[in-house]
Design a protein around this motif. Sequence first.
Motif, PDB file in Angstrom:
ATOM      1  N   THR A  83      -6.132   6.127   7.508  1.00 19.49           N
ATOM      2  CA  THR A  83      -5.018   6.891   8.077  1.00 19.49           C
ATOM      3  C   THR A  83      -4.647   6.420   9.476  1.00 19.49           C
ATOM      4  OG1 THR A  83      -5.738   8.800   6.771  1.00 19.49           O
ATOM      5  CG2 THR A  83      -4.184   9.217   8.553  1.00 19.49           C
ATOM      6  N   LYS A  84      -5.635   6.229  10.333  1.00 22.80           N
ATOM      7  CA  LYS A  84      -5.337   5.830  11.716  1.00 22.80           C
ATOM      8  C   LYS A  84      -4.753   4.418  11.778  1.00 22.80           C
ATOM      9  CE  LYS A  84      -8.524   8.954  14.077  1.00 22.80           C
ATOM     10  NZ  LYS A  84      -9.681   9.088  15.003  1.00 22.80           N
ATOM     11  N   GLU A  85      -5.237   3.534  10.911  1.00 23.53           N
ATOM     12  CA  GLU A  85      -4.672   2.184  10.886  1.00 23.53           C
ATOM     13  C   GLU A  85      -3.230   2.209  10.384  1.00 23.53           C
ATOM     14  OE1 GLU A  85      -5.723  -1.684   8.302  1.00 23.53           O
ATOM     15  OE2 GLU A  85      -7.265  -1.137   9.769  1.00 23.53           O
ATOM     16  N   THR A  86      -2.943   3.093   9.440  1.00 22.63           N
ATOM     17  CA  THR A  86      -1.575   3.254   8.963  1.00 22.63           C
ATOM     18  C   THR A  86      -0.659   3.728  10.089  1.00 22.63           C
ATOM     19  OG1 THR A  86      -2.317   3.741   6.715  1.00 22.63           O
ATOM     20  CG2 THR A  86      -0.110   4.445   7.290  1.00 22.63           C
ATOM     21  N   VAL A  87      -1.146   4.643  10.893  1.00 22.65           N
ATOM     22  CA  VAL A  87      -0.364   5.117  12.038  1.00 22.65           C
ATOM     23  C   VAL A  87      -0.066   3.967  12.986  1.00 22.65           C
ATOM     24  CG1 VAL A  87      -0.425   6.558  14.118  1.00 22.65           C
ATOM     25  CG2 VAL A  87      -1.159   7.504  11.925  1.00 22.65           C
ATOM     26  N   ASP A  88      -1.054   3.143  13.270  1.00 26.21           N
ATOM     27  CA  ASP A  88      -0.885   2.018  14.192  1.00 26.21           C
ATOM     28  C   ASP A  88       0.192   1.053  13.692  1.00 26.21           C
ATOM     29  OD1 ASP A  88      -1.769   0.221  16.448  1.00 26.21           O
ATOM     30  OD2 ASP A  88      -2.307  -1.063  14.756  1.00 26.21           O
ATOM     31  N   LEU A  89       0.095   0.676  12.427  1.00 22.77           N
ATOM     32  CA  LEU A  89       1.065  -0.276  11.885  1.00 22.77           C
ATOM     33  C   LEU A  89       2.443   0.370  11.756  1.00 22.77           C
ATOM     34  CD1 LEU A  89       1.439  -3.156  10.886  1.00 22.77           C
ATOM     35  CD2 LEU A  89       0.745  -2.395   8.596  1.00 22.77           C
ATOM     36  N   SER A  90       2.482   1.655  11.437  1.00 25.23           N
ATOM     37  CA  SER A  90       3.757   2.363  11.317  1.00 25.23           C
ATOM     38  C   SER A  90       4.458   2.458  12.670  1.00 25.23           C
ATOM     39  CB  SER A  90       3.525   3.765  10.740  1.00 25.23           C
ATOM     40  OG  SER A  90       2.973   3.697   9.439  1.00 25.23           O
ATOM     41  N   LYS A  91       3.697   2.742  13.715  1.00 25.36           N
ATOM     42  CA  LYS A  91       4.288   2.788  15.063  1.00 25.36           C
ATOM     43  C   LYS A  91       4.830   1.416  15.464  1.00 25.36           C
ATOM     44  CE  LYS A  91       1.787   6.644  17.204  1.00 25.36           C
ATOM     45  NZ  LYS A  91       0.816   7.035  18.253  1.00 25.36           N
ATOM     46  N   HIS A  92       4.103   0.362  15.097  1.00 29.81           N
ATOM     47  CA  HIS A  92       4.586  -0.984  15.378  1.00 29.81           C
ATOM     48  C   HIS A  92       5.908  -1.232  14.660  1.00 29.81           C
ATOM     49  CE1 HIS A  92       4.717  -5.363  15.774  1.00 29.81           C
ATOM     50  NE2 HIS A  92       4.936  -5.399  14.468  1.00 29.81           N
ATOM     51  N   ALA A  93       5.965  -0.868  13.380  1.00 31.02           N
ATOM     52  CA  ALA A  93       7.194  -1.086  12.603  1.00 31.02           C
ATOM     53  C   ALA A  93       8.365  -0.344  13.223  1.00 31.02           C
ATOM     54  CB  ALA A  93       6.976  -0.643  11.161  1.00 31.02           C
ATOM     55  N   GLN A  94       8.124   0.891  13.660  1.00 26.10           N
ATOM     56  CA  GLN A  94       9.184   1.646  14.320  1.00 26.10           C
ATOM     57  C   GLN A  94       9.601   0.965  15.623  1.00 26.10           C
ATOM     58  OE1 GLN A  94       8.685   5.938  14.718  1.00 26.10           O
ATOM     59  NE2 GLN A  94       9.513   5.852  16.792  1.00 26.10           N
ATOM     60  N   LYS A  95       8.627   0.512  16.393  1.00 26.56           N
ATOM     61  CA  LYS A  95       8.920  -0.107  17.698  1.00 26.56           C
ATOM     62  C   LYS A  95       9.781  -1.351  17.552  1.00 26.56           C
ATOM     63  CE  LYS A  95       6.574  -2.070  21.753  1.00 26.56           C
ATOM     64  NZ  LYS A  95       5.254  -2.381  22.362  1.00 26.56           N
ATOM     65  N   VAL A  96       9.536  -2.158  16.511  1.00 25.51           N
ATOM     66  CA  VAL A  96      10.288  -3.414  16.368  1.00 25.51           C
ATOM     67  C   VAL A  96      11.595  -3.221  15.604  1.00 25.51           C
ATOM     68  CG1 VAL A  96       8.191  -4.796  16.524  1.00 25.51           C
ATOM     69  CG2 VAL A  96       9.062  -4.163  14.257  1.00 25.51           C
ATOM     70  N   GLY A  97      11.879  -1.997  15.160  1.00 27.92           N
ATOM     71  CA  GLY A  97      13.206  -1.713  14.622  1.00 27.92           C
ATOM     72  C   GLY A  97      13.319  -1.527  13.128  1.00 27.92           C
ATOM     73  N   ALA A  98      12.203  -1.347  12.423  1.00 24.11           N
ATOM     74  CA  ALA A  98      12.289  -1.063  10.989  1.00 24.11           C
ATOM     75  C   ALA A  98      13.053   0.238  10.767  1.00 24.11           C
ATOM     76  CB  ALA A  98      10.896  -0.975  10.371  1.00 24.11           C
ATOM     77  N   ASP A  99      13.776   0.293   9.666  1.00 20.03           N
ATOM     78  CA  ASP A  99      14.587   1.477   9.372  1.00 20.03           C
ATOM     79  C   ASP A  99      13.800   2.571   8.663  1.00 20.03           C
ATOM     80  OD1 ASP A  99      17.443   0.505  10.088  1.00 20.03           O
ATOM     81  OD2 ASP A  99      16.602  -1.130   8.893  1.00 20.03           O
ATOM     82  N   GLY A 100      12.695   2.194   8.034  1.00 17.54           N
ATOM     83  CA  GLY A 100      11.895   3.170   7.320  1.00 17.54           C
ATOM     84  C   GLY A 100      10.536   2.596   6.990  1.00 17.54           C
ATOM     85  N   LEU A 101       9.681   3.455   6.444  1.00 15.22           N
ATOM     86  CA  LEU A 101       8.311   3.072   6.094  1.00 15.22           C
ATOM     87  C   LEU A 101       8.060   3.386   4.622  1.00 15.22           C
ATOM     88  CD1 LEU A 101       6.557   4.820   9.123  1.00 15.22           C
ATOM     89  CD2 LEU A 101       7.209   2.401   8.982  1.00 15.22           C
ATOM     90  N   LEU A 102       7.311   2.521   3.963  1.00 10.99           N
ATOM     91  CA  LEU A 102       6.837   2.762   2.607  1.00 10.99           C
ATOM     92  C   LEU A 102       5.331   2.938   2.674  1.00 10.99           C
ATOM     93  CD1 LEU A 102       7.561   2.839  -0.460  1.00 10.99           C
ATOM     94  CD2 LEU A 102       6.969   0.407  -0.509  1.00 10.99           C
TER      95      LEU A 102
END
Length: 296
Positions: A83-102
């Motif tokens: 779970t915590k690793e998912t949060v880390d990668l998800s925050k990165h994706a948001q920071k670099v401009g991804a429109d959504g998460l799967l």
Amino acid sequence: MTLFRGSGVALITPFDSNGINYEKLEELIYWHIERKTDAIIICGTTGETPTMTKDEKKKIIKFTVDKVKGRIPVIAGTGSNNTKETVDLSKHAQKVGADGLLLVTPYYNKTTQRGLIQHYRFIADRVDIPIVLYNVPGRTGLNMLPETVAELAKHPNIQGLKEASGDISQVAEIGRLCPEDFDIYSGNDDQIVPILSLGGKGVISVVANILPEETHNLVISYLDGEVIKSRDLQLSLNGLINSLFIETNPIPIKEAMNILGMEVGEVRLPLVKMETINRNILIDNLEELGLSTGRE
């Protein structure tokens, strides 16, 4: 807010002897945009993320966002069983401009339905971009029940589901329990029309790696009321779709791309090159659709 309507390609990751082939990836991204793909899903199952390092995932997500430049949505596969690793990668994706998460359901540790709810809420509370849940029990050993999906749909950041259980009755129950603005996407290419008939918005597709325009047309025809045209497209593609899953995805789709001259490299271990007998079946189905395989 619907992330996309139509065909989202579960994009393969092209590899070469040095790692990820970014030149080829850029070529594929532009090709999909030109050929009506409605969204790019990077770092999904088809992208072989279990064999990628965290640094590779972070780099490829940023690269894809930078190359797409907002022309179509980019959805980053950031889920894991940590779970915590998912949060880390998800925050990165948001920071670099991804429109959504799967976000795939946690695999191997096989939590309970209550654990799924806590896992997804923990992540959703820490990001500000839309989340698409991903239910694929054949991969994870865990089925997310309709009641669980309905509970998670109450969270404002959880806006959709990629449903790949193969159980149409389950999809119908999800549609019944969830609000109308909760988006359901087919996770199985052979069930696009059935899921659209139950209110689905599109597909996250493997076959779109080689037939992006056809997959887009299949979905949009249905959504525009041309049900017979959509059905006929579905049935015409199902032979090829079946052969794309004759071995573990993404072995066949990468083989198909290479057969068609797209030169995307091989799969990474522990996946291996396709068996000759299955490769010949794949070639037969490509040729039935008029695709040039180079076979004499």
